[in-house]
Design an enzyme around this catalytic site. Structure first.
Site, PDB file in Angstrom:
ATOM      1  CB  CYS A 210       5.257   2.228   7.702  1.00 44.01           C
ATOM      2  SG  CYS A 210       4.724   3.038   7.140  1.00 44.01           S
ATOM      3  CG  LEU A 211       6.505   1.408   1.608  1.00 43.92           C
ATOM      4  CD1 LEU A 211       6.041   1.600   0.201  1.00 43.92           C
ATOM      5  CD2 LEU A 211       7.646   0.329   1.043  1.00 43.92           C
TER       6      LEU A 211
ATOM      7  CD  GLN B  12       3.234   5.520   2.917  1.00 42.50           C
ATOM      8  OE1 GLN B  12       1.804   4.841   2.459  1.00 42.50           O
ATOM      9  NE2 GLN B  12       4.058   4.738   3.221  1.00 42.50           N
TER      10      GLN B  12
ATOM     11  CG  HIS C 111       0.023   0.212   7.417  1.00 42.65           C
ATOM     12  ND1 HIS C 111       0.718   0.422   8.777  1.00 42.65           N
ATOM     13  CD2 HIS C 111       0.390   1.385   6.687  1.00 42.65           C
ATOM     14  CE1 HIS C 111       1.741   0.562   8.203  1.00 42.65           C
ATOM     15  NE2 HIS C 111       1.071   1.245   6.845  1.00 42.65           N
ATOM     16  CD  GLU C 112      -1.426   1.958   3.029  1.00 40.04           C
ATOM     17  OE1 GLU C 112      -0.797   3.523   2.999  1.00 40.04           O
ATOM     18  OE2 GLU C 112      -0.495   0.810   3.081  1.00 40.04           O
TER      19      GLU C 112
ATOM     20  N   GLY D 218       0.813  -1.178   0.034  1.00 44.74           N
ATOM     21  CA  GLY D 218      -0.187   0.214  -0.267  1.00 44.74           C
ATOM     22  C   GLY D 218       0.861   1.308  -0.151  1.00 44.74           C
TER      23      GLY D 218
ATOM     24  CG  HIS E  23       0.527   6.627   6.003  1.00 40.31           C
ATOM     25  ND1 HIS E  23       1.248   6.824   6.132  1.00 40.31           N
ATOM     26  CD2 HIS E  23       0.545   4.677   6.085  1.00 40.31           C
ATOM     27  CE1 HIS E  23       2.142   5.897   6.376  1.00 40.31           C
ATOM     28  NE2 HIS E  23       1.688   4.523   5.877  1.00 40.31           N
TER      29      HIS E  23
END
Length: 188
Positions: A99-100, A51, A141-142, A46, A145
């Site tokens: 997480c990225l 991000q 999670h997304e 994702g 953000h």
């Protein structure tokens, strides 16, 4: 299409609520194409617009289940509903995520096992996703953000101390910190 730099945990755009998308333009379509390319290069399951430094309520997702069935898409201006969390501590083997924007690390985090998400796609058509398990975790999670919340913000006190130590060591606590998927190595 282009791979975009991923913002690291100290970048202010990651800690502010994203703005709704007013109109789906060619610029939005181009951003989403770049987000898919960046997510795939990372690799990730994702990616939210904040991000990559864009404070808009958009995220992409891509996941292949145990049988190899693909699940991939984009949601614009999402709304999320979740089932209440089961009490207890997360299982580090079954409930860890990464997480990225805090690359190379994974920590256990309790999430709801079921989620319902609505929004629109790139054509402005309604999207309704009702999922359980890892897919529910990905959506939560997304969505976080888009509200300026990183998964590391939700960790217990002990894991939060570990996160702070890693961030200091890697100098990730400063605005503007980023890495390029497929180009930059993540320091261990």
């Amino acid at each position: 299409m282009a791979v975009l730099p991923i913002r690291i945990m100290g970048d202010p755009v990651l800690h502010a609520p994203a703005s709704p998308v007013g109109e789906i333009t060619d610029d939005i379509r181009s951003l989403v194409a770049d987000m898919f390319e960046t997510m795939d290069a990372a690799p990730g399951v994702g990616l939210a617009a904040p991000q990559v430094g864009v404070g808009l309520r958009i995220f992409t997702y891509s996941y292949e289940d145990d049988e190899g069935a693909p699940w991939r898409g984009v949601v614009i201006n999402p709304e999320l509903w979740i089932r209440p969390l089961e009490p207890g501590y997360p299982d580090p083997d079954e409930e860890s995520e990464g997480c990225l924007s805090f690359p190379g690390e994974r920590f256990p985090l309790r999430r709801s096992d079921a989620a319902l998400l609505t929004g629109v796609d790139l054509d402005g058509e309604p999207v309704r996703i009702e999922v359980t398990g890892w897919r529910a975790r990905i959506l939560q999670h997304e969505f976080d953000h888009l509200d300026g919340v990183l998964y590391i913000d939700r960790l217990d006190e002990e894991d939060s101390r570990v996160v702070a130590k890693i961030a200091r060591k890697r100098k990730w606590g400063k605005p503007g910190a980023a890495w390029m998927p497929g180009v930059d190595d993540i320091e261990a």
